[in-house]
Design a protein around this motif. Structure first.
Motif, PDB file in Angstrom:
ATOM      1  N   CYS A  11       0.850  -1.187   0.000  1.00 58.75           N
ATOM      2  CA  CYS A  11       0.000   0.000   0.000  1.00 58.75           C
ATOM      3  C   CYS A  11       0.885   1.236   0.000  1.00 58.75           C
ATOM      4  CB  CYS A  11      -0.882   0.050   1.249  1.00 58.75           C
ATOM      5  SG  CYS A  11      -2.160  -1.205   1.268  1.00 58.75           S
ATOM      6  N   LYS A  12       0.303   2.353  -0.403  1.00 63.89           N
ATOM      7  CA  LYS A  12       1.026   3.622  -0.393  1.00 63.89           C
ATOM      8  C   LYS A  12       1.347   4.025   1.040  1.00 63.89           C
ATOM      9  CE  LYS A  12       0.585   7.872  -3.038  1.00 63.89           C
ATOM     10  NZ  LYS A  12      -0.330   8.614  -3.912  1.00 63.89           N
ATOM     11  N   GLN A  13       0.394   3.833   1.920  1.00 63.76           N
ATOM     12  CA  GLN A  13       0.586   4.126   3.344  1.00 63.76           C
ATOM     13  C   GLN A  13      -0.312   3.211   4.158  1.00 63.76           C
ATOM     14  OE1 GLN A  13      -0.626   8.217   2.947  1.00 63.76           O
ATOM     15  NE2 GLN A  13      -2.579   7.810   3.928  1.00 63.76           N
ATOM     16  N   LYS A  14      -0.029   3.060   5.428  1.00 63.48           N
ATOM     17  CA  LYS A  14      -0.832   2.191   6.289  1.00 63.48           C
ATOM     18  C   LYS A  14      -1.934   3.010   6.960  1.00 63.48           C
ATOM     19  CE  LYS A  14      -1.608  -1.844   8.172  1.00 63.48           C
ATOM     20  NZ  LYS A  14      -1.924  -3.032   7.351  1.00 63.48           N
ATOM     21  N   CYS A  15      -3.180   2.621   6.742  1.00 57.01           N
ATOM     22  CA  CYS A  15      -4.308   3.300   7.383  1.00 57.01           C
ATOM     23  C   CYS A  15      -4.391   2.840   8.844  1.00 57.01           C
ATOM     24  CB  CYS A  15      -5.598   2.976   6.647  1.00 57.01           C
ATOM     25  SG  CYS A  15      -5.548   3.452   4.892  1.00 57.01           S
ATOM     26  N   SER A  16      -4.722   3.749   9.720  1.00 61.39           N
ATOM     27  CA  SER A  16      -4.679   3.446  11.159  1.00 61.39           C
ATOM     28  C   SER A  16      -5.648   2.334  11.579  1.00 61.39           C
ATOM     29  CB  SER A  16      -4.975   4.720  11.961  1.00 61.39           C
ATOM     30  OG  SER A  16      -6.250   5.202  11.587  1.00 61.39           O
ATOM     31  N   TYR A  17      -6.746   2.180  10.864  1.00 62.00           N
ATOM     32  CA  TYR A  17      -7.771   1.193  11.225  1.00 62.00           C
ATOM     33  C   TYR A  17      -7.552  -0.170  10.565  1.00 62.00           C
ATOM     34  CZ  TYR A  17      -9.290   2.929   6.698  1.00 62.00           C
ATOM     35  OH  TYR A  17      -9.306   3.319   5.396  1.00 62.00           O
ATOM     36  N   CYS A  18      -6.504  -0.323   9.776  1.00 66.13           N
ATOM     37  CA  CYS A  18      -6.377  -1.496   8.905  1.00 66.13           C
ATOM     38  C   CYS A  18      -5.707  -2.691   9.578  1.00 66.13           C
ATOM     39  CB  CYS A  18      -5.581  -1.111   7.667  1.00 66.13           C
ATOM     40  SG  CYS A  18      -5.369  -2.489   6.537  1.00 66.13           S
ATOM     41  N   ASP A  19      -6.371  -3.839   9.466  1.00 62.71           N
ATOM     42  CA  ASP A  19      -5.795  -5.087   9.980  1.00 62.71           C
ATOM     43  C   ASP A  19      -5.358  -6.033   8.860  1.00 62.71           C
ATOM     44  OD1 ASP A  19      -5.946  -4.565  12.685  1.00 62.71           O
ATOM     45  OD2 ASP A  19      -8.021  -5.226  12.819  1.00 62.71           O
TER      46      ASP A  19
END
Ligand code: SF4
Length: 100
Positions: A11-19
């Motif tokens: 991913c381009k960046q890690k989303c805070s809610y992502c598991d």
């Protein structure tokens, strides 16, 4: 019905809610990852030779974040290793900003 799921863990960046399994800082490993994926597809082709696949799904991660040549390579390998139905549904998850 049978389907093939391909996980693209970049991913381009890690989303805070992502598991989900996704590694934003590891895009440099895409070449190695897909080389292993192509080998795994070939390795499973004998055991799955009697199946016909109706769906191919690229999920992630953000499959649209990797260079198209890797998706093309995966599709090429899938079609050479497995029976894919003529009207198979092919899906690729995308994120805004990673596709035009
Ligand atoms: S997989 Fe989706 S939700 Fe998770 S980090 Fe990547 S873009 Fe964000």
């Amino acid at each position: 019905m049978a389907g093939i799921y391909i996980h693209v863990p970049f991913c381009k960046q890690k989303c805070s809610y992502c598991d989900f399994a996704s590694f934003p800082k590891e895009i440099g490993k895409a070449e190695v990852y897909f080389a292993c994926l192509y080998k795994e597809l070939k390795g499973r082709s004998v055991a799955l030779k009697d199946k016909t696949f109706d769906t191919i799904y690229f999920g992630g991660g953000t499959p649209s974040f990797v260079e198209p040549k890797y998706i093309y390579g995966a599709l090429k390998q899938i079609y050479s290793c497995f029976n894919v139905s003529k009207n198979a549904e092919i899906t690729l998850e995308v994120n805004p900003g990673t596709i035009d």
